[in-house]
Design a protein around this motif. Structure first.
Motif, PDB file in Angstrom:
ATOM      1  N   UNK A   8      48.829  51.024  35.644  1.00 36.13           N
ATOM      2  CA  UNK A   8      49.923  50.384  36.409  1.00 36.13           C
ATOM      3  C   UNK A   8      50.656  48.796  36.276  1.00 36.13           C
ATOM      4  N   UNK A   9      51.830  49.479  35.548  1.00 32.44           N
ATOM      5  CA  UNK A   9      52.963  48.303  35.235  1.00 32.44           C
ATOM      6  C   UNK A   9      51.923  46.845  36.045  1.00 32.44           C
ATOM      7  N   UNK A  10      52.084  46.302  37.164  1.00 33.93           N
ATOM      8  CA  UNK A  10      52.110  45.184  38.172  1.00 33.93           C
ATOM      9  C   UNK A  10      51.169  45.800  39.072  1.00 33.93           C
ATOM     10  N   UNK A  11      50.122  44.372  38.734  1.00 32.22           N
ATOM     11  CA  UNK A  11      48.898  44.720  39.821  1.00 32.22           C
ATOM     12  C   UNK A  11      49.051  43.604  40.384  1.00 32.22           C
ATOM     13  N   UNK A  12      49.571  43.014  42.286  1.00 32.25           N
ATOM     14  CA  UNK A  12      49.814  42.110  42.754  1.00 32.25           C
ATOM     15  C   UNK A  12      48.495  41.466  43.731  1.00 32.25           C
ATOM     16  N   UNK A  13      47.511  40.557  43.053  1.00 29.11           N
ATOM     17  CA  UNK A  13      46.282  40.690  43.501  1.00 29.11           C
ATOM     18  C   UNK A  13      46.186  39.596  44.725  1.00 29.11           C
ATOM     19  N   UNK A  14      46.178  40.530  46.454  1.00 27.73           N
ATOM     20  CA  UNK A  14      45.995  39.337  47.031  1.00 27.73           C
ATOM     21  C   UNK A  14      46.734  39.847  48.588  1.00 27.73           C
ATOM     22  N   UNK A  15      46.711  40.105  49.480  1.00 28.80           N
ATOM     23  CA  UNK A  15      47.866  40.954  50.734  1.00 28.80           C
ATOM     24  C   UNK A  15      48.056  40.261  52.095  1.00 28.80           C
ATOM     25  N   UNK A  16      47.930  38.710  51.921  1.00 34.13           N
ATOM     26  CA  UNK A  16      48.430  37.276  52.672  1.00 34.13           C
ATOM     27  C   UNK A  16      50.270  38.088  52.447  1.00 34.13           C
ATOM     28  N   UNK A  17      50.347  36.253  53.475  1.00 38.27           N
ATOM     29  CA  UNK A  17      51.845  36.233  53.032  1.00 38.27           C
ATOM     30  C   UNK A  17      53.137  35.878  51.389  1.00 38.27           C
ATOM     31  N   UNK A 119      46.497  43.934  24.601  1.00 31.52           N
ATOM     32  CA  UNK A 119      47.854  43.841  24.623  1.00 31.52           C
ATOM     33  C   UNK A 119      48.074  44.252  26.311  1.00 31.52           C
ATOM     34  N   UNK A 120      47.134  44.335  27.151  1.00 31.66           N
ATOM     35  CA  UNK A 120      47.150  44.468  28.550  1.00 31.66           C
ATOM     36  C   UNK A 120      45.917  43.675  28.798  1.00 31.66           C
ATOM     37  N   UNK A 121      46.231  43.494  30.619  1.00 30.82           N
ATOM     38  CA  UNK A 121      45.590  42.761  31.703  1.00 30.82           C
ATOM     39  C   UNK A 121      44.641  43.861  31.713  1.00 30.82           C
ATOM     40  N   UNK A 126      35.389  45.008  42.125  1.00 28.21           N
ATOM     41  CA  UNK A 126      34.040  45.397  42.512  1.00 28.21           C
ATOM     42  C   UNK A 126      34.399  47.235  43.033  1.00 28.21           C
ATOM     43  N   UNK A 127      35.250  47.761  42.553  1.00 28.19           N
ATOM     44  CA  UNK A 127      35.341  49.255  42.934  1.00 28.19           C
ATOM     45  C   UNK A 127      36.172  49.167  41.444  1.00 28.19           C
ATOM     46  N   UNK A 128      37.183  50.213  41.758  1.00 24.59           N
ATOM     47  CA  UNK A 128      37.401  50.718  39.898  1.00 24.59           C
ATOM     48  C   UNK A 128      38.395  49.691  39.529  1.00 24.59           C
ATOM     49  N   UNK A 129      38.420  50.202  37.914  1.00 24.71           N
ATOM     50  CA  UNK A 129      38.804  49.224  37.280  1.00 24.71           C
ATOM     51  C   UNK A 129      40.570  49.537  37.315  1.00 24.71           C
ATOM     52  N   UNK A 130      41.398  48.581  37.295  1.00 24.84           N
ATOM     53  CA  UNK A 130      42.756  48.572  36.550  1.00 24.84           C
ATOM     54  C   UNK A 130      43.383  48.181  35.342  1.00 24.84           C
ATOM     55  N   UNK A 131      44.059  48.381  34.940  1.00 19.64           N
ATOM     56  CA  UNK A 131      44.933  47.854  33.676  1.00 19.64           C
ATOM     57  C   UNK A 131      46.732  47.595  33.851  1.00 19.64           C
ATOM     58  N   UNK A 132      46.929  46.680  33.466  1.00 23.32           N
ATOM     59  CA  UNK A 132      48.935  46.362  34.347  1.00 23.32           C
ATOM     60  C   UNK A 132      48.974  45.393  33.019  1.00 23.32           C
ATOM     61  N   UNK A 133      50.883  45.869  33.296  1.00 26.21           N
ATOM     62  CA  UNK A 133      51.456  44.861  31.703  1.00 26.21           C
ATOM     63  C   UNK A 133      51.255  43.279  32.114  1.00 26.21           C
ATOM     64  N   UNK A 134      51.099  43.168  33.437  1.00 26.51           N
ATOM     65  CA  UNK A 134      51.691  42.079  34.258  1.00 26.51           C
ATOM     66  C   UNK A 134      51.187  41.510  35.504  1.00 26.51           C
ATOM     67  N   UNK A 135      51.049  40.638  36.240  1.00 20.41           N
ATOM     68  CA  UNK A 135      50.033  40.407  37.578  1.00 20.41           C
ATOM     69  C   UNK A 135      50.788  39.321  38.238  1.00 20.41           C
TER      70      UNK A 135
END
Ligand code: FAD
Length: 360
Positions: A8-17, A119-121, A126-135
């Motif tokens: 995915x291009x961007x992963x946002x970590x955390x779903x607070x405000x 070159x990616x992040x 604790x579940x799937x693995x993700x690869x992103x270009x930015x977070x």
């Protein structure tokens, strides 16, 4: 399965405000849900850290909660009485918000480690693995309570707890409680507990109360100071130390009851109380540490973003961009560690990161 890597291009970590504001803005910029961005959140249900706040924190006793962008609190929750628990009302609002804007929040997913891979992040969970270009990291502070070290702490036979684990004053009825800390949480604990138990209040610095209500100017000055600190790579520091504590009617009443007599920090903890350098002592059943939180950033350790002093040099319009690595934004960190700050930071981070990655 753990063998699959979701790209995915961007992963946002955390779903607070902070995370929800970021996701809202990524969607508004036209990024495709799921393929271009998604949100990972550790909590089982919507609400960010608010779902864990102590029950006596109501909509009338919180400082001030700012609406998320694009939807008013009152659209989702009946706020007329003010007595609604923040730990119930805010999660209801966040749940409605996620539905309204069809935000792609996956939960419960705990991000364990983010590291560099070709070159990616790579984002290991604790579940799937993700690869992103930015977070966009929006993990808040709730999961990192701070308890300072004092000699003798291990031999105390009473109960020690942090605000993080505080529930209701009834647990302490008839006991003696030492409340440590000079922030708003400490004062709320003191006010409540002193109605059912004996209390002693200790703080490192002489607390600064203010008789005048908190106005926007004060907020701006405090935020500017913290923003200046993070741009220089210093650890953010606390906002209350700049603004002082507004004397609410509840705090005035507590002062009249004699509850706000503050003592300096003790130097030692004994089996059944605490000891000051001059030899005076106080017996206690409970030590309640209202000593604050630190940003929950351990999962980013492999990226080596920190300076020697523990700070992270921040840049960008609202200081959300990590200077060492512009693929990474921190929102809800430093100057944006408030509901209003998190809102704005989410917008700035979404736009700057999407532009940096050539997505807009
Ligand atoms: P959070 O709401 O903490 O959300 C972070 C989310 O990230 C959580 O859901 C968490 O589970 C998740 N997460 C963390 N680590 C990981 C991981 N490794 N992997 C996946 N997910 C993860 N601010 C105000 O403006 N007004 C107030 O009245 C106010 N009152 C407050 C009262 C208390 C007691 C406290 C502690 C803070 C208060 N604040 C207040 C500050 C408040 O914390 C912020 O305003 C704001 O709610 C923080 O939002 P956030 O999105 O940064 O963090």
């Amino acid at each position: 399965s753990t063998n699959t890597i979701f790209k995915v291009d961007i992963v946002v970590i955390g779903a607070g405000q902070a995370g929800l504001s970021s996701a809202y803005h990524l969607g508004r910029l036209g990024l495709a849900v799921g393929r271009q961005f998604l949100v990972l959140d550790r909590n089982p249900t919507p609400g960010g850290a608010w779902q864990h706040r102590w029950p006596s924190l109501t909509l009338s006793t919180v400082n001030r909660l700012h609406d998320l962008p694009g939807m008013q609190f009152s659209e989702a929750v009946d706020t007329s009485s003010g007595e609604a628990r923040a730990s119930v009302a805010v999660p209801e609002y966040f749940a409605a918000y996620e539905r309204k804007f069809e935000l792609p929040v996956y939960r419960p997913v705990t991000v364990k480690v983010v590291c560099e891979r070709s070159g990616r992040l790579r984002i290991e969970t604790d579940r799937e693995m993700f690869s992103a270009r930015g977070i966009i990291n929006a993990t808040g502070t709730w999961e990192t309570p701070v308890i300072p070290d004092y000699p003798g702490a291990a031999q105390f036979t009473g109960r020690q707890l942090h605000s993080h684990d505080y529930r209701t004053p009834d647990e302490f009825a008839g006991q003696h409680v030492i409340v440590v800390g000079g922030g708003i949480s400490a004062l709320q604990h003191l006010d409540e507990i002193s109605k059912v138990a004996g209390t002693t209040w200790v703080t490192r610095h002489e607390p600064r109360f203010r008789d005048t209500p908190f106005v926007q100017e004060d907020g701006r000055a405090a935020v500017a100071m913290v923003e200046d600190r993070v741009r220089r790579g210093l650890v953010p520091g606390s906002v209350v130390s700049v603004t002082g504590i507004p004397l609410t009617p509840a705090l005035r009443a507590a002062r009249e009851r004699g509850v706000l007599k503050r003592l300096p920090m003790f130097s030692e903890i004994t089996e059944d109380g605490v000891l000051w350098p001059d030899g005076s002592m106080q017996k206690a059943d409970v030590i309640l540490w209202a000593t604050g939180f630190r940003s929950s950033l351990d999962h980013l350790a492999p990226l080596q973003l920190r300076e020697d002093n523990g700070g992270i040099v921040m840049t960008g319009r609202l200081a959300t961009e990590v200077k060492k690595d512009p693929r990474i934004h921190l929102v809800g960190y430093g100057p944006s560690a408030s509901t209003i700050g998190a809102n704005r930071a989410g917008g700035a981070a979404a736009r700057e990161l999407a532009a940096h990655l050539g997505l807009i």
